[in-house]
Motif scaffolding. Structure first.
Motif, mmCIF file in Angstrom:
data_model
loop_
_atom_site.group_PDB
_atom_site.id
_atom_site.type_symbol
_atom_site.label_atom_id
_atom_site.label_comp_id
_atom_site.label_asym_id
_atom_site.label_seq_id
_atom_site.Cartn_x
_atom_site.Cartn_y
_atom_site.Cartn_z
ATOM 1 N N TRP A 90 -2.888 5.834 -1.681
ATOM 2 C CA TRP A 90 -3.816 6.768 -1.044
ATOM 3 C C TRP A 90 -5.079 6.960 -1.888
ATOM 4 O O TRP A 90 -6.205 6.926 -1.381
ATOM 5 C CB TRP A 90 -3.100 8.096 -0.790
ATOM 6 C CG TRP A 90 -3.838 9.053 0.119
ATOM 7 C CD1 TRP A 90 -5.153 9.036 0.472
ATOM 8 C CD2 TRP A 90 -3.273 10.169 0.802
ATOM 9 N NE1 TRP A 90 -5.453 10.073 1.318
ATOM 10 C CE2 TRP A 90 -4.313 10.791 1.541
ATOM 11 C CE3 TRP A 90 -2.006 10.723 0.850
ATOM 12 C CZ2 TRP A 90 -4.108 11.929 2.312
ATOM 13 C CZ3 TRP A 90 -1.794 11.862 1.620
ATOM 14 C CH2 TRP A 90 -2.831 12.449 2.350
ATOM 15 N N LEU B 34 -7.250 3.935 -1.541
ATOM 16 C CA LEU B 34 -7.790 3.753 -0.192
ATOM 17 C C LEU B 34 -8.828 4.812 0.168
ATOM 18 O O LEU B 34 -9.762 4.541 0.914
ATOM 19 C CB LEU B 34 -6.649 3.808 0.832
ATOM 20 C CG LEU B 34 -5.689 2.625 0.840
ATOM 21 C CD1 LEU B 34 -4.444 2.963 1.643
ATOM 22 C CD2 LEU B 34 -6.372 1.385 1.401
ATOM 23 N N LEU C 131 3.226 -2.788 6.416
ATOM 24 C CA LEU C 131 2.139 -1.996 5.845
ATOM 25 C C LEU C 131 2.490 -0.513 5.832
ATOM 26 O O LEU C 131 2.803 0.076 6.871
ATOM 27 C CB LEU C 131 0.850 -2.216 6.642
ATOM 28 C CG LEU C 131 -0.418 -1.563 6.093
ATOM 29 C CD1 LEU C 131 -0.711 -2.027 4.665
ATOM 30 C CD2 LEU C 131 -1.607 -1.870 7.006
ATOM 31 N N LEU D 188 -5.998 3.645 8.875
ATOM 32 C CA LEU D 188 -5.286 2.399 8.584
ATOM 33 C C LEU D 188 -4.911 1.664 9.863
ATOM 34 O O LEU D 188 -5.096 0.443 9.975
ATOM 35 C CB LEU D 188 -4.028 2.702 7.771
ATOM 36 C CG LEU D 188 -4.218 2.956 6.276
ATOM 37 C CD1 LEU D 188 -2.982 3.627 5.694
ATOM 38 C CD2 LEU D 188 -4.494 1.648 5.544
ATOM 39 N N THR E 155 1.887 3.571 5.340
ATOM 40 C CA THR E 155 0.839 4.530 5.701
ATOM 41 C C THR E 155 0.251 5.222 4.479
ATOM 42 O O THR E 155 -0.719 5.978 4.605
ATOM 43 C CB THR E 155 1.388 5.580 6.674
ATOM 44 O OG1 THR E 155 2.504 6.258 6.074
ATOM 45 C CG2 THR E 155 1.822 4.928 7.987
ATOM 46 N N TYR F 223 -13.715 5.914 2.375
ATOM 47 C CA TYR F 223 -12.621 4.951 2.371
ATOM 48 C C TYR F 223 -13.052 3.668 1.679
ATOM 49 O O TYR F 223 -14.213 3.259 1.773
ATOM 50 C CB TYR F 223 -12.183 4.629 3.803
ATOM 51 C CG TYR F 223 -11.479 5.781 4.497
ATOM 52 C CD1 TYR F 223 -10.139 6.044 4.269
ATOM 53 C CD2 TYR F 223 -12.175 6.606 5.375
ATOM 54 C CE1 TYR F 223 -9.495 7.093 4.898
ATOM 55 C CE2 TYR F 223 -11.547 7.659 6.017
ATOM 56 C CZ TYR F 223 -10.201 7.893 5.764
ATOM 57 O OH TYR F 223 -9.575 8.943 6.383
ATOM 58 N N ALA G 73 0.804 -1.234 0.000
ATOM 59 C CA ALA G 73 0.000 0.000 0.000
ATOM 60 C C ALA G 73 0.831 1.276 0.000
ATOM 61 O O ALA G 73 0.351 2.337 0.414
ATOM 62 C CB ALA G 73 -0.966 0.015 1.199
ATOM 63 N N ARG H 30 -7.917 0.058 11.522
ATOM 64 C CA ARG H 30 -8.494 -1.091 10.821
ATOM 65 C C ARG H 30 -7.601 -2.333 10.919
ATOM 66 O O ARG H 30 -8.104 -3.462 11.032
ATOM 67 C CB ARG H 30 -8.734 -0.740 9.354
ATOM 68 C CG ARG H 30 -9.513 -1.837 8.615
ATOM 69 C CD ARG H 30 -9.975 -1.367 7.262
ATOM 70 N NE ARG H 30 -10.885 -2.314 6.640
ATOM 71 C CZ ARG H 30 -12.216 -2.321 6.794
ATOM 72 N NH1 ARG H 30 -12.792 -1.428 7.572
ATOM 73 N NH2 ARG H 30 -12.963 -3.222 6.185
ATOM 74 N N TYR H 31 -6.273 -2.159 10.860
ATOM 75 C CA TYR H 31 -5.398 -3.320 10.714
ATOM 76 C C TYR H 31 -4.570 -3.636 11.956
ATOM 77 O O TYR H 31 -3.701 -4.511 11.900
ATOM 78 C CB TYR H 31 -4.481 -3.114 9.499
ATOM 79 C CG TYR H 31 -5.269 -3.045 8.212
ATOM 80 C CD1 TYR H 31 -5.893 -4.174 7.700
ATOM 81 C CD2 TYR H 31 -5.447 -1.831 7.553
ATOM 82 C CE1 TYR H 31 -6.652 -4.109 6.537
ATOM 83 C CE2 TYR H 31 -6.205 -1.750 6.393
ATOM 84 C CZ TYR H 31 -6.808 -2.899 5.888
ATOM 85 O OH TYR H 31 -7.566 -2.834 4.746
ATOM 86 N N LEU I 184 -7.771 -3.916 0.127
ATOM 87 C CA LEU I 184 -6.615 -4.120 1.002
ATOM 88 C C LEU I 184 -6.890 -5.232 2.014
ATOM 89 O O LEU I 184 -5.989 -6.018 2.340
ATOM 90 C CB LEU I 184 -6.255 -2.810 1.709
ATOM 91 C CG LEU I 184 -4.966 -2.813 2.529
ATOM 92 C CD1 LEU I 184 -3.769 -3.266 1.710
ATOM 93 C CD2 LEU I 184 -4.706 -1.418 3.122
ATOM 94 N N PHE J 76 -11.477 0.025 1.863
ATOM 95 C CA PHE J 76 -10.485 -0.907 2.395
ATOM 96 C C PHE J 76 -10.707 -2.333 1.903
ATOM 97 O O PHE J 76 -9.900 -3.216 2.223
ATOM 98 C CB PHE J 76 -10.531 -0.911 3.929
ATOM 99 C CG PHE J 76 -10.041 0.364 4.561
ATOM 100 C CD1 PHE J 76 -8.738 0.788 4.395
ATOM 101 C CD2 PHE J 76 -10.893 1.141 5.337
ATOM 102 C CE1 PHE J 76 -8.278 1.952 4.983
ATOM 103 C CE2 PHE J 76 -10.447 2.307 5.936
ATOM 104 C CZ PHE J 76 -9.138 2.716 5.753
ATOM 105 N N TRP K 193 5.136 -1.246 10.540
ATOM 106 C CA TRP K 193 4.587 -0.080 9.832
ATOM 107 C C TRP K 193 5.688 0.599 9.032
ATOM 108 O O TRP K 193 6.811 0.770 9.520
ATOM 109 C CB TRP K 193 3.997 0.922 10.822
ATOM 110 C CG TRP K 193 2.692 0.529 11.426
ATOM 111 C CD1 TRP K 193 2.467 0.183 12.728
ATOM 112 C CD2 TRP K 193 1.427 0.464 10.765
ATOM 113 N NE1 TRP K 193 1.141 -0.104 12.925
ATOM 114 C CE2 TRP K 193 0.473 0.060 11.742
ATOM 115 C CE3 TRP K 193 1.002 0.696 9.460
ATOM 116 C CZ2 TRP K 193 -0.876 -0.104 11.438
ATOM 117 C CZ3 TRP K 193 -0.342 0.525 9.153
ATOM 118 C CH2 TRP K 193 -1.269 0.133 10.136
#
Length: 655
Positions: A58, A61, A89, A143, A91, A68, A54, A146-147, A73, A70, A156
């Motif tokens: 942007w 997403l 992942l 993000l 940002t 959004y 990802a 969610r993850y 993803l 997602f 990250w």
């Protein structure tokens, strides 16, 4: 010391035994969903264990403000996890989407001439834009929320190559932030005026609002203004890194955070020695630039990255399987170079080897950039080479987590000296700081000597010998530190244009080399740079270019190691200091010219090659714990002594 420096460092969040990670940037959004399953199957065939995901997503997403998507993803994360592949992942803040730049054109950078840097490529954002920061952090928060519990998530990846295209912004946002940075640094206008030497050219300021970034001017901008703008610009991007990291820390405190540095070639605007404390583990992108020292430059950069990591494991986030797309002529790698380049990074501390990218793009600016899975598909020599490397890394799992063994020589690397030594209004604009450091590194490799490339703020005292090429910016504290180093038995070597200015780019008075003059026991009244094509001969057979000086010996204890053939003037000197010494080289010798004098510099420090004589210069040695890496520097196979076998051309043997 900042709080970040005190924070514990963490490697990727991974259960099980230590291993060398292997993978690439993965951009599934560029491909139909049906291809993703093929990707994961081929990744498993190649031995891929991790991908960065990802990075430039942007617009996918967040297709519109407040909206959004997602689902794609989620699907990719689940698919990769099911295939046993971990995710670093991103940002996704590196490239703002068109809807954002259309609604808020004030986030776009402005160059020194006052022109807007428009969308259409990437990194079209101002590091100091509060509007951009607000939108970027909103995405980061979405993000992370969610993850945070997804089992594939192991690290990250903040933004991407921070500063690659937007390090210097001259906008009004930047001007305001620059003033605030200066006010925090200097506290008063009097101190700023003194530091900037504003008595020159009637530049004295009476109010902070009068100060601008060094935009296009009628002549050369104030040198200290330029230096402070470089410092500020590096700090501004570091602050963006911190801002994204703070959101990630809040929501996912157990997931380590990194961002990919660019320790390579002439990528000098970001002070990575200052940034390194801000990440849980250092990551780096490196691409080979063709030339006679291409192999040594790769080694030099990997070496420096490992030292920035403080001896901890680091992540090779990007390099290329073969050709890149951004050089004037993009040459494919030869057989063996894919593995040799990768394993050289491992030799200097990388515990992850990744590429840009997994699948070679069909469209876009990087469609001719090589990848792990090329246009030709899995039935290709390149993919087979990738799979062979994956197996090799699996076999080298015991290397993971092992520390580098310190070298006997340290080459001091200083970002501020790099910045200042190459500014305008100097004796020559031909000087290249990093090239001088690389020449010393090559000269040491040519004699089979290991060296660490050490940030100037690092642990210098551990090395019997320090080489500080063009250490131009020398505050009083650093001069004192180097003096104590020599007095306590260390052997310092420095070169022309060293010790000249303090931290404000003010010349140390009394003659050159300024802050190091007494330590070296010499005095120079005037620089004598050379014109293009001119050279000077030394009595040891070497030839100097770029720079010369009339060196006066000011201490009777100084030994002249080499003289200029014309006039018998000292060219290379050494002064005993305490139980150590301080030596000076007053011209650019290049790697070949350093060779004749290097033994006499190494001998007092007790430094000798750890390689058998027949391997010196042909083989590079790096050591991690009990593992010795023998790197073939030639294009020919080498018979190893004692019946140890053959080191193939362009290959690495781990013993």
């Amino acid at each position: 010391m900042s709080s970040s420096e005190n924070a514990p460092r963490r490697w990727i969040r991974r259960a099980g035994e230590a291993r060398l990670e292997f993978g690439a940037d993965y951009n599934p959004e560029q491909w139909p969903r049906a291809i993703w399953d093929d990707d994961v199957r081929a990744m498993r065939e190649a031995g891929v264990t991790i991908v960065s995901l990802a990075i430039f997503s942007w617009a996918r997403l967040q297709p519109a403000e407040g909206a959004y998507d997602f689902a794609w993803l989620d699907d990719a994360m689940d698919l990769l996890h099911a295939g046993g592949i971990a995710v670093d992942l991103a940002t996704a803040t590196a490239s703002p989407p068109p809807w954002l730049t259309t609604k808020h054109p004030e986030i776009l950078p402005v160059n020194a001439e006052g022109s807007t840097v428009w969308p259409g490529a990437r990194q079209h954002w101002r590091p100091t834009s509060p509007v951009f920061r607000e939108h970027a952090l909103r995405l980061v928060r979405a993000l992370a929320t969610r993850y945070r519990d997804h089992p594939a998530l192991v690290a990250w990846h903040v933004n991407n190559e921070l500063g690659c295209h937007n390090i210097y912004d001259f906008s009004d946002d930047a001007a305001r932030a620059f003033r605030a940075w200066l006010e925090a640094r200097y506290q008063s206008m009097d101190r700023l005026n003194e530091a900037w030497g504003t008595a020159f050219w009637s530049q004295q300021y009476s109010d902070w609002e009068q100060i601008l970034p060094p935009r296009l001017a009628a002549s050369h901008p104030n040198p200290t203004q330029q230096l402070d703008f470089k410092r500020f610009s590096s700090d501004a991007l570091k602050e963006h890194l911190r801002a994204e990291k703070a959101v990630l820390r809040e929501i996912t405190p157990d997931v380590p955070v990194t961002t990919n540095f660019m320790v390579m070639g002439e990528q000098k605007p970001m002070n990575y020695a200052d940034w390194a404390a801000e990440v849980d583990f250092v990551s780096n992108d490196h691409y080979v630039v063709p030339g006679p020292q291409a192999r040594d430059e790769l080694s030099f950069s990997a070496n420096l990255t490992g030292m920035l990591a403080g001896g901890r494991p680091w992540f090779l986030m990007e390099h290329s399987t073969s050709a890149v797309n951004w050089q004037p002529v993009n040459v494919a790698k030869r057989p063996g170079e894919l593995a040799r380049d990768s394993l050289t990074h491992v030799a200097y501390g990388a515990d992850a080897v990744c590429f840009f990218q997994w699948r070679q793009s069909r469209a876009g600016a990087e469609k001719y950039h090589s990848a792990m899975l090329p246009h030709a598909g899995t039935d290709s020599a390149l993919f087979r080479g990738v799979a062979e490397l994956g197996k090799r890394l699996r076999d080298l799992a015991p290397v993971a987590g092992t520390p580098r063994t310190p070298a006997p020589v340290g080459i001091v690397f200083d970002w501020e000296s790099w910045w200042v030594a190459e500014q305008d209004s100097h004796p020559t604009d031909r000087l290249r700081y990093r090239q001088e450091a690389l020449d010393w590194y090559t000269a040491l490799l040519d004699q089979g000597i290991r060296a660490d490339v050490v940030p100037a703020g690092g642990d210098l005292e551990r090395y019997p010998m320090l080489i500080a090429p063009i250490l131009h910016v020398v505050p009083a504290a650093l001069a004192g530190r180097l003096t104590r180093y020599a007095e306590n038995g260390g052997h310092l070597v420095t070169t022309y244009f060293s010790g000249i200015v303090d931290e404000n780019d003010h010349v140390w008075l009394g003659g050159y080399p300024g802050a190091l003059r007494d330590l070296l026991g010499i005095r120079v009244e005037e620089f004598a740079p050379l014109l293009d094509g001119d050279s000077v001969a030394l009595d040891n057979g070497a030839t100097g270019t770029l720079w010369t000086e009339r060196v006066d010996v000011a201490d009777s204890g100084v030994e002249v190691l080499a003289r200029y053939r014309d006039g018998k003037q000292a060219a290379i000197t050494r002064r005993p200091v305490g139980t150590g010494s301080a030596s000076y080289v007053s011209t650019r010798l290049g790697a070949a010219g350093i060779a004749p004098v290097l033994p006499s510099l190494l001998r007092p420090a007790g430094v000798a090659s750890e390689l058998p004589p027949e391997l010196r210069g042909r083989v590079e040695l790096a050591i991690r714990g009990e593992h010795r890496f023998l790197i073939n520097r030639t294009d020919e196979p080498i018979d190893l002594p004692g019946g140890a076998g053959v080191l193939d051309a362009r290959s690495v043997l781990v013993m």
